[in-house]
Design a protein around this motif. Structure first.
Motif, short mmCIF file in Angstrom:
data_model
loop_
_atom_site.label_atom_id
_atom_site.label_comp_id
_atom_site.label_asym_id
_atom_site.label_seq_id
_atom_site.Cartn_x
_atom_site.Cartn_y
_atom_site.Cartn_z
N GLY A 25 0.82 -1.21 0.00
CA GLY A 25 0.00 0.00 0.00
C GLY A 25 0.85 1.26 0.00
O GLY A 25 0.61 2.19 -0.77
N LEU A 26 1.87 1.27 0.86
CA LEU A 26 2.75 2.44 0.92
C LEU A 26 3.54 2.57 -0.37
O LEU A 26 3.72 3.67 -0.90
N ARG A 27 3.99 1.45 -0.91
CA ARG A 27 4.73 1.47 -2.18
C ARG A 27 3.88 2.09 -3.29
O ARG A 27 4.36 2.92 -4.06
N ALA A 28 2.61 1.72 -3.35
CA ALA A 28 1.71 2.27 -4.37
C ALA A 28 1.56 3.78 -4.19
O ALA A 28 1.55 4.53 -5.17
N GLU A 29 1.46 4.24 -2.95
CA GLU A 29 1.34 5.67 -2.69
C GLU A 29 2.63 6.41 -3.05
O GLU A 29 2.58 7.54 -3.56
N VAL A 30 3.77 5.79 -2.78
CA VAL A 30 5.05 6.40 -3.14
C VAL A 30 5.17 6.50 -4.66
O VAL A 30 5.59 7.54 -5.19
N ILE A 31 4.78 5.45 -5.36
CA ILE A 31 4.83 5.48 -6.83
C ILE A 31 3.91 6.59 -7.36
O ILE A 31 4.29 7.32 -8.28
N ALA A 32 2.75 6.74 -6.75
CA ALA A 32 1.84 7.82 -7.16
C ALA A 32 2.51 9.17 -6.95
O ALA A 32 2.39 10.08 -7.80
N ALA A 33 3.23 9.33 -5.84
CA ALA A 33 3.94 10.59 -5.59
C ALA A 33 5.06 10.80 -6.60
O ALA A 33 5.26 11.92 -7.09
N LEU A 34 5.77 9.73 -6.95
CA LEU A 34 6.84 9.84 -7.94
C LEU A 34 6.27 10.25 -9.30
O LEU A 34 6.93 10.95 -10.06
N ARG A 35 5.07 9.84 -9.57
CA ARG A 35 4.44 10.20 -10.85
C ARG A 35 4.00 11.66 -10.90
O ARG A 35 3.57 12.13 -11.94
N THR A 36 4.13 12.38 -9.79
CA THR A 36 3.82 13.82 -9.80
C THR A 36 5.08 14.65 -10.05
O THR A 36 4.99 15.86 -10.19
N VAL A 37 6.24 13.99 -10.08
CA VAL A 37 7.51 14.69 -10.29
C VAL A 37 7.91 14.49 -11.75
O VAL A 37 8.05 13.35 -12.22
N TYR A 38 8.09 15.60 -12.44
CA TYR A 38 8.41 15.53 -13.87
C TYR A 38 9.86 15.87 -14.14
O TYR A 38 10.44 16.72 -13.47
N ASP A 39 10.41 15.18 -15.13
CA ASP A 39 11.76 15.49 -15.58
C ASP A 39 11.77 16.93 -16.07
O ASP A 39 10.84 17.36 -16.75
N VAL A 44 7.57 14.20 -19.00
CA VAL A 44 7.07 12.91 -18.54
C VAL A 44 7.52 12.74 -17.09
O VAL A 44 8.61 13.18 -16.72
N ASN A 45 6.68 12.10 -16.29
CA ASN A 45 7.06 11.89 -14.89
C ASN A 45 8.24 10.93 -14.78
O ASN A 45 8.47 10.11 -15.67
N ILE A 46 8.98 11.05 -13.69
CA ILE A 46 10.23 10.30 -13.54
C ILE A 46 10.01 8.80 -13.40
O ILE A 46 10.89 8.02 -13.78
N TYR A 47 8.86 8.38 -12.91
CA TYR A 47 8.60 6.95 -12.77
C TYR A 47 8.40 6.31 -14.14
O TYR A 47 9.05 5.32 -14.47
N ALA A 59 7.43 -0.06 5.55
CA ALA A 59 6.23 0.61 6.05
C ALA A 59 6.25 0.73 7.56
O ALA A 59 5.81 1.75 8.11
N ALA A 60 6.77 -0.29 8.25
CA ALA A 60 6.79 -0.26 9.71
C ALA A 60 7.63 0.90 10.24
O ALA A 60 7.26 1.57 11.20
N ALA A 61 8.75 1.16 9.59
CA ALA A 61 9.64 2.25 10.01
C ALA A 61 9.32 3.56 9.30
O ALA A 61 9.85 4.61 9.67
N GLY A 62 8.51 3.50 8.26
CA GLY A 62 8.20 4.71 7.50
C GLY A 62 9.37 5.19 6.67
O GLY A 62 9.48 6.38 6.38
N LYS A 63 10.22 4.25 6.26
CA LYS A 63 11.42 4.62 5.50
C LYS A 63 11.29 4.19 4.04
O LYS A 63 10.81 3.09 3.74
N VAL A 64 11.73 5.08 3.16
CA VAL A 64 11.74 4.79 1.73
C VAL A 64 13.13 5.14 1.20
O VAL A 64 13.66 6.22 1.46
N SER A 65 13.71 4.19 0.47
CA SER A 65 15.00 4.41 -0.19
C SER A 65 14.80 4.26 -1.69
O SER A 65 14.16 3.31 -2.14
N ILE A 66 15.33 5.21 -2.41
CA ILE A 66 15.17 5.23 -3.86
C ILE A 66 16.54 5.33 -4.52
O ILE A 66 17.38 6.13 -4.11
N ARG A 67 16.73 4.49 -5.53
CA ARG A 67 17.90 4.62 -6.40
C ARG A 67 17.36 5.13 -7.73
O ARG A 67 16.46 4.52 -8.30
N MET A 68 17.90 6.24 -8.18
CA MET A 68 17.42 6.81 -9.44
C MET A 68 18.56 7.37 -10.24
O MET A 68 19.66 7.56 -9.73
N THR A 69 18.28 7.64 -11.49
CA THR A 69 19.25 8.26 -12.37
C THR A 69 18.60 9.47 -13.02
O THR A 69 17.44 9.79 -12.76
#
Length: 124
Positions: A25-39, A44-47, A59-69
């Motif tokens: 559930g949290l992953r889906a919400e994070v992906i939705a947030a990533l889709r609001t960030v545009y290059d 086009v959104n970065i996702y 989700a338990a710790a509320g931590k998200v780590s992202i590797r991106m280019t």
């Protein structure tokens, strides 16, 4: 290990059902947030652009780590864009900490774009 092996490993790591549901559930919400960030250079959104190489959610710790280019190592926003992405993810309910690591391997290419991105750009 290739980026695709790394992503598959992250997706297939077993977790208890309740924890797995919370992380999905949290992953889906994070992906939705990533889709609001545009290059900044391609409308086009970065996702969907394929700039997100890895997404780890605890989700338990509320931590998200992202590797991106970025689309190019010489991108003028390379110094500030990871912070923009972190702020977008931290705005998601349940996220207490977000960290973005900027990576350059493998180099970004058009093959990493989703069908949605290709359609938006008129490439298919």
């Amino acid at each position: 290990m290739s980026i695709f092996d790394w992503l598959h490993r992250a997706e297939t790591t077993a977790a208890p059902p309740d924890r797995e549901a919370a992380e999905d559930g949290l992953r889906a919400e994070v992906i939705a947030a990533l889709r609001t960030v545009y290059d900044p250079e391609i409308p086009v959104n970065i996702y969907d652009l394929g700039l997100i190489y890895g997404l780890d959610v605890d989700a338990a710790a509320g931590k998200v780590s992202i590797r991106m280019t970025l689309t190019a190592p010489g991108c003028p926003v390379a110094a500030t864009f990871p912070g923009t992405v972190e702020r977008a993810v931290q705005a998601v309910d349940g996220v207490r900490e977000a960290h973005v690591e900027l990576v350059w391997e493998p180099p970004w290419s058009r093959e990493l774009m989703s069908e949605i991105a290709l359609l938006e750009l008129g490439l298919i």
